[in-house]
Design an enzyme around this catalytic site. Structure first.
Site, mmCIF file in Angstrom:
data_model
loop_
_atom_site.group_PDB
_atom_site.id
_atom_site.type_symbol
_atom_site.label_atom_id
_atom_site.label_comp_id
_atom_site.label_asym_id
_atom_site.label_seq_id
_atom_site.Cartn_x
_atom_site.Cartn_y
_atom_site.Cartn_z
ATOM 1 N N ASP A 1 1.713 16.762 12.015
ATOM 2 C CA ASP A 1 1.976 16.592 10.577
ATOM 3 C C ASP A 1 0.665 16.394 9.829
ATOM 4 O O ASP A 1 0.512 15.459 9.041
ATOM 5 C CB ASP A 1 2.917 15.416 10.338
ATOM 6 C CG ASP A 1 3.492 15.406 8.915
ATOM 7 O OD1 ASP A 1 3.489 16.480 8.267
ATOM 8 O OD2 ASP A 1 3.927 14.339 8.450
ATOM 9 N N GLY B 1 7.860 3.991 3.401
ATOM 10 C CA GLY B 1 8.660 5.143 3.774
ATOM 11 C C GLY B 1 10.088 4.713 4.014
ATOM 12 O O GLY B 1 10.511 3.640 3.568
ATOM 13 N N ASN B 2 10.832 5.539 4.724
ATOM 14 C CA ASN B 2 12.238 5.222 4.974
ATOM 15 C C ASN B 2 12.418 4.024 5.899
ATOM 16 O O ASN B 2 13.397 3.286 5.785
ATOM 17 C CB ASN B 2 12.943 6.439 5.584
ATOM 18 C CG ASN B 2 13.047 7.587 4.606
ATOM 19 O OD1 ASN B 2 13.152 7.372 3.403
ATOM 20 N ND2 ASN B 2 13.004 8.812 5.114
ATOM 21 N N PHE B 3 11.471 3.827 6.812
ATOM 22 C CA PHE B 3 11.667 2.795 7.827
ATOM 23 C C PHE B 3 10.549 1.754 7.862
ATOM 24 O O PHE B 3 10.606 0.840 8.679
ATOM 25 C CB PHE B 3 11.788 3.444 9.213
ATOM 26 C CG PHE B 3 12.918 4.416 9.316
ATOM 27 C CD1 PHE B 3 14.211 3.976 9.507
ATOM 28 C CD2 PHE B 3 12.685 5.774 9.197
ATOM 29 C CE1 PHE B 3 15.259 4.873 9.596
ATOM 30 C CE2 PHE B 3 13.725 6.681 9.286
ATOM 31 C CZ PHE B 3 15.026 6.230 9.481
ATOM 32 N N ALA B 4 9.555 1.880 7.017
ATOM 33 C CA ALA B 4 8.428 0.949 7.102
ATOM 34 C C ALA B 4 7.771 0.744 5.743
ATOM 35 O O ALA B 4 7.835 1.609 4.863
ATOM 36 C CB ALA B 4 7.393 1.466 8.100
ATOM 37 N N LYS B 5 7.153 -0.411 5.603
ATOM 38 C CA LYS B 5 6.303 -0.714 4.455
ATOM 39 C C LYS B 5 4.930 -1.115 4.985
ATOM 40 O O LYS B 5 4.830 -1.766 6.030
ATOM 41 C CB LYS B 5 6.895 -1.851 3.620
ATOM 42 C CG LYS B 5 8.204 -1.502 2.923
ATOM 43 C CD LYS B 5 8.706 -2.671 2.073
ATOM 44 C CE LYS B 5 9.999 -2.304 1.351
ATOM 45 N NZ LYS B 5 10.499 -3.431 0.528
ATOM 46 N N VAL B 6 3.892 -0.736 4.261
ATOM 47 C CA VAL B 6 2.527 -1.048 4.684
ATOM 48 C C VAL B 6 1.881 -1.940 3.627
ATOM 49 O O VAL B 6 1.861 -1.598 2.438
ATOM 50 C CB VAL B 6 1.688 0.226 4.887
ATOM 51 C CG1 VAL B 6 0.277 -0.138 5.357
ATOM 52 C CG2 VAL B 6 2.353 1.147 5.905
ATOM 53 N N LEU C 1 0.820 -1.216 0.000
ATOM 54 C CA LEU C 1 0.000 0.000 0.000
ATOM 55 C C LEU C 1 0.848 1.259 0.000
ATOM 56 O O LEU C 1 0.432 2.300 -0.509
ATOM 57 C CB LEU C 1 -0.932 0.010 1.219
ATOM 58 C CG LEU C 1 -1.955 -1.130 1.313
ATOM 59 C CD1 LEU C 1 -2.722 -1.051 2.626
ATOM 60 C CD2 LEU C 1 -2.915 -1.088 0.128
ATOM 61 N N GLY C 2 2.021 1.191 0.595
ATOM 62 C CA GLY C 2 2.890 2.361 0.657
ATOM 63 C C GLY C 2 4.151 2.041 1.427
ATOM 64 O O GLY C 2 4.238 1.019 2.109
#
Length: 511
Positions: free
Chosen positions: A147, A34-39, A31-32
């Site tokens: 944010d 980032g620098n430290f995680a995947k969903v 789904l998406g």
């Protein structure tokens, strides 16, 4: 012929299914990331429930010094249980990875809708109402997002907004002695001027500024503060230099001028925003209750049922203590274990109209009866292990706060006694569709409003078993209600010659 034979042989082999994640989840598309995680999108094979699973590599977390950051995110998500906030269901870990099992929001980012152009005014208003409701709820619990932007706002399949990504959030405990935060966080176009100045700032006011920018974007289709370079945009933000399009109504402009104020001391509060005439159109304040750890039941506060029900004193602020937390979801639905409702059912419906029969479950078997006896609970032999439960020999939390007793009293007398005990504690009583009775608090504590369920089972034509258990709210609050109100009221109805223990380390499973 040879080719056909090869093709046939290949098709005869069954495709090997990938192993289940943690023995329970069938993992789907990404789904998406980032620098430290995947969903990932995933499905619980046992229940069929769709979830989103956030996967983080432990090594990256440790090397980047983000351990405290992850712990804070978990604490924040457990503190802010709200219908318009993406929910954290559970946290699991292996030797290499950390997994957040979260609510799956099918509709995707609000940003994708704005990218196609400005939204209709009614849609923009509803999203903004739900955003402010969720943000005010967080602030009342000492949580600040820091944010807020369309990329972090999701829309579910019912068209309701969900606030996500609390990775940069802060809690009131993190403030310095001056009562302010000093960490630069957020996305530049949505950040308040006091945050850009890198001096101490009130995080609640900074969140509301970001909400104002989001509202402008939803209504205009572009950012209020734009320039060819970042420095120019910062200058406009510091000056509060923006112009409203001609299609903005006077009330909307007044609202934006009150929120996008560069002086945080003069900026509109969440309650002030809710009093704006443009904001109030179609706005329905509602209360909600979390049941079974992930199900929301919502009640409008402005309907007759809520007025008739026992409530907190009239001068109690509507936004915190009573659970009055914003715009109700758009329509009744049950999706992904989230149940919402447009209007509150009567909290005192069906007082004695069922004649007792539908409250009684006439199919108690031998195992049910044995399990009612202290020391003979066989449920652990039959309940499915979710993989994240307690170890052997531990008592599930629900059993710690469950009491049962046998009574020869008529069902109507038992119900009336339960209602009287609940009313004395300032709780509302309603009958659920399954025949159980729900006693519900009107004030929210740190763990939400207290909710206690009572079910009446037919043991013989002359005897019934009454089971009382905590459904929601804090354990200490339940124990106080149980000992001070419930046990004294029900004592005379117990068909048992054993004395009731006055004090014990934990609640007895029988009165």
């Amino acid at each position: 012929m040879a080719r056909m034979g090869i093709s046939k042989g290949g098709s005869g082999k069954e495709a090997k299914k990938p192993p289940l994640l943690l023995g329970r989840f069938e993992v789907g598309k990404l789904l998406g990331q980032g620098n430290f995680a995947k969903v990932y999108h995933a499905r619980n094979v046992a229940t069929g429930e769709e979830v989103a699973i956030k996967v983080m590599e432990k090594e990256k977390i440790f090397k980047s010094g983000l351990t405290a950051h992850i712990k804070r995110e978990i604490a924040v998500l457990r503190r802010v249980r709200h219908p318009h906030i993406v929910q954290l269901y559970e946290v699991m870990a292996t030797k290499l990875r950390i997994y957040f099992v979260m609510e799956y929001v099918r509709g995707g980012e609000l940003f994708a809708r704005v990218a196609r152009g400005r939204l209709p005014e009614a849609d923009a208003r509803r999203y903004f109402q739900q955003l402010v409701s969720a943000v005010a709820f967080c602030h009342a619990r000492g949580v600040f997002h820091r944010d807020i932007k369309p990329e972090n706002l999701l829309v579910d399949d019912a068209g309701d907004l969900k606030v996500s990504d609390f990775g940069l959030s802060a809690v009131a405990d993190g403030m310095r002695r001056d009562g302010l935060f000093h960490t630069f966080c957020g996305t530049p176009a949505y950040v308040a001027p006091e945050v850009l100045s890198r001096r101490g700032y009130d995080a609640a006011g900074a969140d509301l500024w970001s909400c104002g920018v989001v509202l402008f974007v939803l209504m205009a289709g572009y950012l209020p503060f734009q320039d060819r370079n970042l420095a120019g945009m910062y200058r406009k933000i510091h000056k509060g230099d923006f112009r409203c399009p001609k299609w903005f109504s006077p009330e909307l402009i007044r609202l934006l001028r009150g929120v996008l104020v560069t002086n945080p001391q003069r900026r509109a509060t969440a309650e002030g925003i809710m009093e704006n005439e443009w904001f109030k159109i179609g706005f329905r304040r509602f209360s909600f209750r979390v049941e079974d750890d992930r199900t929301f039941t919502c009640f409008e506060l402005d309907d007759d049922a809520a007025v008739d029900a026992p409530t907190s004193p009239p001068d109690t602020p509507r936004t915190v203590d009573s659970g009055d937390v914003g715009a109700a979801p758009t329509r009744p639905r049950k999706a992904g274990s989230l149940t919402s409702c447009d209007s509150a059912p009567s909290l005192l419906e069906g007082r004695f109209g069922l004649g007792g029969s539908s409250r009684r479950r006439s199919s108690l078997n031998a195992f049910d009866i044995i399990s009612f006896s202290p020391g003979f609970d066989l449920s652990g032999l039959f309940d499915q292990d979710d993989g994240g439960g307690a170890g052997a020999g531990s008592i599930p939390e629900q059993q710690k706060h469950t009491a049962r007793f046998v009574s020869a009293a008529p069902v109507e007398v038992i119900v009336a006694t339960l209602e009287a005990a609940a009313a004395a504690a300032g709780m509302a009583v309603r009958e659920r569709e399954d025949g159980s009775i729900s006693m519900e608090g009107t004030r929210e504590g740190e763990h939400g409003a207290l909710a206690v369920a009572a079910e009446i089972y037919e043991l013989t034509p002359e005897l019934v078993v009454v089971e009382v258990r905590r459904k929601a709210g804090g354990a200490a609050e339940y124990e106080e209600f149980f000992r001070a109100r419930l046990k004294p009221s029900l004592r005379e109805l117990v068909c048992d010659d054993r004395p009731c223990p006055e004090d014990s380390g934990e609640l007895s499973r029988s009165l």
